[in-house]
Design a protein around this motif. Structure first.
Motif, PDB file in Angstrom:
ATOM      1  N   ARG A  64      -7.309  -0.637  -4.311  1.00  0.00           N
ATOM      2  CA  ARG A  64      -6.090  -1.075  -5.016  1.00  0.00           C
ATOM      3  C   ARG A  64      -4.845  -0.536  -4.333  1.00  0.00           C
ATOM      4  O   ARG A  64      -3.824  -1.226  -4.226  1.00  0.00           O
ATOM      5  CB  ARG A  64      -6.142  -0.629  -6.480  1.00  0.00           C
ATOM      6  N   ARG A  68       4.416  -2.284   9.274  1.00  0.00           N
ATOM      7  CA  ARG A  68       4.572  -0.959   8.689  1.00  0.00           C
ATOM      8  C   ARG A  68       3.659   0.037   9.384  1.00  0.00           C
ATOM      9  O   ARG A  68       2.751  -0.319  10.148  1.00  0.00           O
ATOM     10  CB  ARG A  68       4.240  -1.010   7.196  1.00  0.00           C
ATOM     11  N   TYR A 121      -1.889   2.198   7.380  1.00  0.00           N
ATOM     12  CA  TYR A 121      -2.259   2.740   6.067  1.00  0.00           C
ATOM     13  C   TYR A 121      -2.946   4.094   6.209  1.00  0.00           C
ATOM     14  O   TYR A 121      -2.787   4.975   5.358  1.00  0.00           O
ATOM     15  CB  TYR A 121      -3.173   1.742   5.365  1.00  0.00           C
ATOM     16  N   ARG A 136      -4.164  -2.739  -1.423  1.00  0.00           N
ATOM     17  CA  ARG A 136      -3.523  -3.997  -1.837  1.00  0.00           C
ATOM     18  C   ARG A 136      -2.036  -3.772  -2.099  1.00  0.00           C
ATOM     19  O   ARG A 136      -1.180  -4.576  -1.694  1.00  0.00           O
ATOM     20  CB  ARG A 136      -4.188  -4.535  -3.111  1.00  0.00           C
ATOM     21  N   GLU A 137      -1.714  -2.683  -2.810  1.00  0.00           N
ATOM     22  CA  GLU A 137      -0.302  -2.388  -3.104  1.00  0.00           C
ATOM     23  C   GLU A 137       0.480  -2.148  -1.824  1.00  0.00           C
ATOM     24  O   GLU A 137       1.661  -2.515  -1.728  1.00  0.00           O
ATOM     25  CB  GLU A 137      -0.221  -1.167  -4.017  1.00  0.00           C
ATOM     26  N   TYR A 138      -0.158  -1.527  -0.840  1.00  0.00           N
ATOM     27  CA  TYR A 138       0.510  -1.245   0.426  1.00  0.00           C
ATOM     28  C   TYR A 138       0.900  -2.543   1.141  1.00  0.00           C
ATOM     29  O   TYR A 138       1.906  -2.581   1.857  1.00  0.00           O
ATOM     30  CB  TYR A 138      -0.410  -0.410   1.310  1.00  0.00           C
ATOM     31  N   HIS A 139       0.116  -3.594   0.934  1.00  0.00           N
ATOM     32  CA  HIS A 139       0.439  -4.881   1.559  1.00  0.00           C
ATOM     33  C   HIS A 139       1.622  -5.557   0.875  1.00  0.00           C
ATOM     34  O   HIS A 139       2.243  -6.458   1.468  1.00  0.00           O
ATOM     35  CB  HIS A 139      -0.782  -5.803   1.540  1.00  0.00           C
ATOM     36  N   ASP A 140       1.930  -5.140  -0.354  1.00  0.00           N
ATOM     37  CA  ASP A 140       3.140  -5.602  -1.046  1.00  0.00           C
ATOM     38  C   ASP A 140       3.266  -7.127  -1.009  1.00  0.00           C
ATOM     39  O   ASP A 140       4.325  -7.684  -0.704  1.00  0.00           O
ATOM     40  CB  ASP A 140       4.367  -4.953  -0.407  1.00  0.00           C
ATOM     41  N   GLY A 141       2.166  -7.816  -1.332  1.00  0.00           N
ATOM     42  CA  GLY A 141       2.199  -9.273  -1.405  1.00  0.00           C
ATOM     43  C   GLY A 141       1.879  -9.980  -0.114  1.00  0.00           C
ATOM     44  O   GLY A 141       1.663 -11.207  -0.111  1.00  0.00           O
TER      45      GLY A 141
END
Length: 380
Positions: free
Chosen positions: A356, A327, A330, A359-364
């Motif tokens: 946080r 992607r 960030y 972390r959400e940007y990594h989407d798991g």
């Protein structure tokens, strides 16, 4: 009955380091008709508050989280029972946790002031006791740290620091498996030194590399040297050990707390930016060689200016360059969006919001690199 709230300090100083919560609870029961006393400590990721006196008890709920986040006492009167009082456990702005109790005494300003003194005494004692007992470390750790993370956490100065003219906080992610990313700070008089580092490589070798650089810079700083000499001594120390095969990317900042003037040595990948209201602008500096890449490297300072109310943010490449799954990085736009959400938050909350968001940007997806974020508000 003892001599009032101030006496708890003497009791804590006389107590074994692993018995501080029990001594505080006994004092509160004897002097303040307290019941259900609990000491809750924030875990390494500051995602929950965990009980010390009753390890099997519940974690902190909404009231405890409100107290921890606002850094203000919370009084919860109950018409059919004792009043619940929550007090932040904080030392120089470094948030440790929350002291919780119930009491049948009238919960007015006088009682709250007395209990705040007790909480402050306990917080200072807890911070000091960490060097002599593992009890509180065990509460804060919700899983086993890697050896690299163990070394990194022991190197950190704290997670936040407040002064008359500034508010400062840092975050390290992932909490239990960090490697070479690190931050350091020190305040003396009207000068605040802030350093963000990224040791080259992975695992414990990256951590040891960063440890050499951090301690070399501290050695120079504590001898009265400025940030140029700090960078040069650290560079020489890393080069002498690794011969240029490993290096440390570093941004060193010295902030004048009286006038907001900043001197910088940019020796690598950490990036700085300044936010004022909703405007966020990058700080463009001429990048010099990372520490330890060559022998006898010399550095120069560059300058920029903070204005009253400015927020200075420094992010390691694990934040601004993170590109999970191919992607867009960030730092291109998602970081700015996360930073704008922190506009009304103090630095101690803002760093958590950005992490946080990362972390959400990594989407798991697993992160490829560890990450550091430091946030400074200059109040003047």
């Amino acid at each position: 009955m003892s001599d009032g709230p101030a006496s708890v300090g003497a009791q804590l100083r006389a107590a074994p380091p692993d018995r501080l919560p029990e001594v505080t609870a006994e004092h509160l029961r004897a002097d303040h008709a307290a019941d259900r006393v609990e000491v809750l400590l924030g875990d390494l990721s500051l995602s929950a508050l965990w009980p010390v006196l009753d390890p099997e008890g519940p974690t902190g709920g909404l009231l405890e989280q409100r107290c921890f986040g606002s850094q203000l006492p919370v009084v919860d009167p109950r018409p059919d029972g004792p009043t619940k009082i929550l007090l932040p456990l904080t030392v120089w702005g470094d948030r440790l946790g929350v002291l919780s109790l119930e009491t049948t005494r009238e919960a007015g300003q006088e009682l709250t002031a007395e209990l705040t003194v007790i909480a402050d005494e306990l917080a200072m004692a807890l911070r000091t006791a960490d060097k002599d007992t593992d009890r509180y470390h065990r509460v804060r750790r919700r899983q086993r740290l890697t050896m690299a993370a163990e070394l990194q956490w022991e190197l950190l100065p704290g997670r936040s620091l407040n002064g008359e003219r500034f508010r400062l906080a840092g975050a390290l992610e992932p909490a239990y498996a960090v490697y070479g990313d690190h931050y350091d700070w020190s305040v003396t008089g009207d000068r605040l030194t802030v350093t963000v580092l990224n040791g080259h490589g992975d695992g414990i070798e990256a951590t040891l590399l960063t440890a050499v650089a951090v301690n070399a810079m501290r050695n120079a700083r504590r001898a009265g040297a400025g940030i140029v000499e700090q960078a040069e001594l650290a560079s020489d120390a890393v080069y002498s050990r690794h011969g240029g095969n490993s290096y440390v990317a570093t941004l060193l900042l010295e902030i004048g707390l009286g006038d907001g003037a900043v001197e910088a040595v940019d020796a690598g990948s950490p990036k700085a930016m300044v936010a004022h209201d909703r405007d966020i602008r990058p700080i463009t500096l001429e990048q010099q060689l990372p520490l330890g890449m060559f022998g006898d490297t010399r550095y120069e300072t560059q300058k920029f200016q903070l204005e009253p109310g400015d927020r200075l943010l420094v992010a390691s490449d694990g934040v601004h360059a993170a590109a999970p799954g191919g992607r867009t990085a960030y730092g291109v736009s998602a970081l700015l969006t996360a930073l704008r959400r922190t506009r009304l938050q103090p630095p101690s909350e803002a760093v958590g919001t950005v992490i946080r968001g990362l972390r959400e940007y990594h989407d798991g997806l697993d992160a490829d690199d560890d990450a550091v974020l430091v946030c400074l508000d200059w109040l003047r």
